[in-house]
Design an enzyme around this catalytic site. Structure first.
Site, PDB file in Angstrom:
ATOM      1  N   ASP A   9       0.885  -1.157   0.000  1.00  0.00           N
ATOM      2  CA  ASP A   9       0.000   0.000   0.000  1.00  0.00           C
ATOM      3  C   ASP A   9       0.929   1.215   0.000  1.00  0.00           C
ATOM      4  O   ASP A   9       2.112   1.104   0.303  1.00  0.00           O
ATOM      5  CB  ASP A   9      -0.878  -0.035   1.258  1.00  0.00           C
ATOM      6  N   LEU A  10       0.407   2.385  -0.336  1.00  0.00           N
ATOM      7  CA  LEU A  10       1.247   3.579  -0.426  1.00  0.00           C
ATOM      8  C   LEU A  10       1.111   4.480   0.799  1.00  0.00           C
ATOM      9  O   LEU A  10       1.975   4.537   1.659  1.00  0.00           O
ATOM     10  CB  LEU A  10       0.909   4.358  -1.701  1.00  0.00           C
TER      11      LEU A  10
END
Length: 187
Positions: A9-10
């Site tokens: 995920d960022l």
């Protein structure tokens, strides 16, 4: 267990963008006569859609707008958020060395985010992280958003991964649900 495929995920996982998000939410709130929100209030909203973030911010500062009013505010909020994204963002401590080590071990890496592709790719580039990721699946693409497992399964397939050899690294309950829905390990 070694994972030959790791999908990240960022926001909230690799990069701290909460100051950017808080500034954007505060700007739209103040434009509508509301007080700004503190970052401590915004952090637990990690992984929520822009519509939900807008609703939560307005709920926290007064009467909740109707669904139609939220819909009318969304284009303005998207514009504001795009201006703020990456201004104060920082790579979390320890992330670069981990990505370097995984790359040196030839682990295949990709990014799965509910954020739009353009701002996500720009954020990676601005912070010098783009070289680590072979593919990005973002929230404005053709694949359904997390926690639907489709994006994760798509990336796993593109990277030649199998469920038992894939790890999703995330920071929210949405990431946990996504990994469970795809039958992969999660950190």
């Amino acid at each position: 267990m070694r994972f030959p495929v790791v999908i990240f995920d960022l926001n909230g996982t690799l990069v701290d963008t909460f100051e950017d998000l808080t500034a954007a939410l505060s700007e739209i709130l103040m434009a509508h006569g509301r007080p700004p929100v503190p970052i401590a209030l915004v952090r637990p909203w990690s992984g929520e859609r822009l519509r939900s973030l807008l609703r939560l911010a307005f709920q926290a500062t007064g009467p909740t707008p109707t669904d139609l009013e939220i819909t009318d505010m969304l284009p303005q909020f998207r514009e504001i958020y795009a201006r703020h994204l990456g201004v104060r963002a920082q790579v979390y401590p320890g992330v670069r060395p981990v990505l370097e080590q995984l790359a040196a071990q030839r682990v295949r890496m990709a990014l799965l985010t509910n954020k739009p592709l353009g701002p996500s790719a720009q954020l990676l580039e601005n912070l010098g992280l783009e070289r680590f990721f072979e593919h990005i699946v973002a929230g404005d693409g053709e694949v359904p958003r997390k926690p639907d497992p489709s994006g994760l399964l798509d990336l796993m397939g593109r990277l030649g991964g199998q469920p038992h050899g894939t790890l999703l690294v995330g920071s929210s309950r949405i990431d946990l649900e996504t990994a469970r829905n795809a039958g992969v390990a999660v950190a």
